[in-house]
Design a protein around this motif. Structure first.
Motif, short mmCIF file in Angstrom:
data_model
loop_
_atom_site.label_atom_id
_atom_site.label_comp_id
_atom_site.label_asym_id
_atom_site.label_seq_id
_atom_site.Cartn_x
_atom_site.Cartn_y
_atom_site.Cartn_z
N LYS A 66 0.82 -1.21 0.00
CA LYS A 66 0.00 0.00 0.00
C LYS A 66 0.86 1.26 0.00
O LYS A 66 0.57 2.23 -0.69
N LYS A 67 1.93 1.22 0.77
CA LYS A 67 2.82 2.39 0.80
C LYS A 67 3.51 2.59 -0.55
O LYS A 67 3.72 3.70 -1.00
N GLY A 82 1.00 4.13 -2.91
CA GLY A 82 0.84 5.55 -2.62
C GLY A 82 1.97 6.39 -3.14
O GLY A 82 1.78 7.54 -3.57
N SER A 83 3.19 5.86 -3.13
CA SER A 83 4.33 6.61 -3.66
C SER A 83 4.35 6.64 -5.17
O SER A 83 4.89 7.57 -5.77
#
Length: 256
Positions: A249-250, A253-254
């Motif tokens: 997920k991170k 997002g990036s």
């Protein structure tokens, strides 16, 4: 020009007037043709400009564009075919081993993690003992003067050379320790040797299937336990899965 006293009939002046009417100057040509060309250009522009009704019809006819990058990321985060095949093969091997050897102990995941933790403790203990024993033995051998010929050939201070050689002996004992610890553990828990091997292959197949892609890691988003070495219970395995999902997920997002 006509000379004085000379006359010319009206019929004689008619060809000259006709030639004057046929020969036009370039300025007159430009003045006569420019308005018509401007009218033609305005008509072409007005004909090419779409009407509001046609724009509405075209917008309704075109399908909405989808975000292909998100779809590509979700397919990239899915398990690879090799990892899926390894997991299926490990599960099939576990079932085949259980059916072929019904007399063997059937391990559940909690028992497997407890045995794995105990084996790691044995390995660590033997590494420490091996490092101490090997380092002490090396120091005694070097202090007796048996390696003076070797020490004299190294272009360093003799004390530094002896210290490095003693540390090398200790490192050798540390590396041999896990093998000795595993051998002792397998001798003490011989009935769990076969089931642990099967369960361990299935466990590593699951780790390979669900772990993240390390190529997308960074300083702010490191890979969470790539080999699953810190997993020591079923609860720890579930936490490891949550860490993998949080990493993905991170990363999404990036990238957005």
């Amino acid at each position: 020009m006509l000379r004085a006293g000379a006359r010319r009939s009206p019929a004689a002046l008619q060809p000259t007037l006709l030639r004057a009417g046929l020969i036009l100057s370039p300025l007159s040509v430009a003045m006569t043709t420019t308005p018509s060309s401007k009218q033609t250009q305005i008509r072409s522009l007005s004909s090419n400009r779409p009407s509001p009704a046609s724009l509405v019809i075209q917008y309704r006819a075109e399908p909405p564009r989808r975000n292909t990058s998100t779809r590509h990321q979700t397919t990239h985060l899915a398990a690879t075919p090799d990892a899926e095949a390894d997991a299926n093969a490990a599960a099939a091997a576990a079932k085949a081993a259980a059916s072929a050897h019904p007399e063997q102990v059937v391990l559940d995941w909690n028992t497997f993690f407890q045995l794995r933790k105990a084996r790691r403790r044995w390995q660590t203990a033997f590494s420490v003992v091996g490092a101490l024993a090997s380092g002490s033995s090396g120091a005694l051998v070097l202090s007796s003067g048996m390696a003076d010929s070797v020490v004299g050939q190294i272009p360093l201070d003799p004390l530094i050379t002896l210290g490095l050689m003693t540390m090398s002996f200790a490192a050798l004992g540390w590396l041999v320790g896990p093998s000795l610890g595993s051998a002792v553990f397998n001798a003490l828990k011989s009935k769990y040797k076969g089931p642990m091997a099967v369960k361990e292959s299935e466990f590593f197949a699951r780790i390979k299937k669900h772990r993240v892609d390390p190529s997308a890691s960074s300083v702010r988003n490191p890979v969470p336990d790539f080999y699953g070495e810190k997993i020591s219970s079923v609860t720890g395995y579930r936490q490891w899965l949550r860490d993998q999902r949080a990493f993905n997920k991170k990363k999404e997002g990036s990238l957005v």
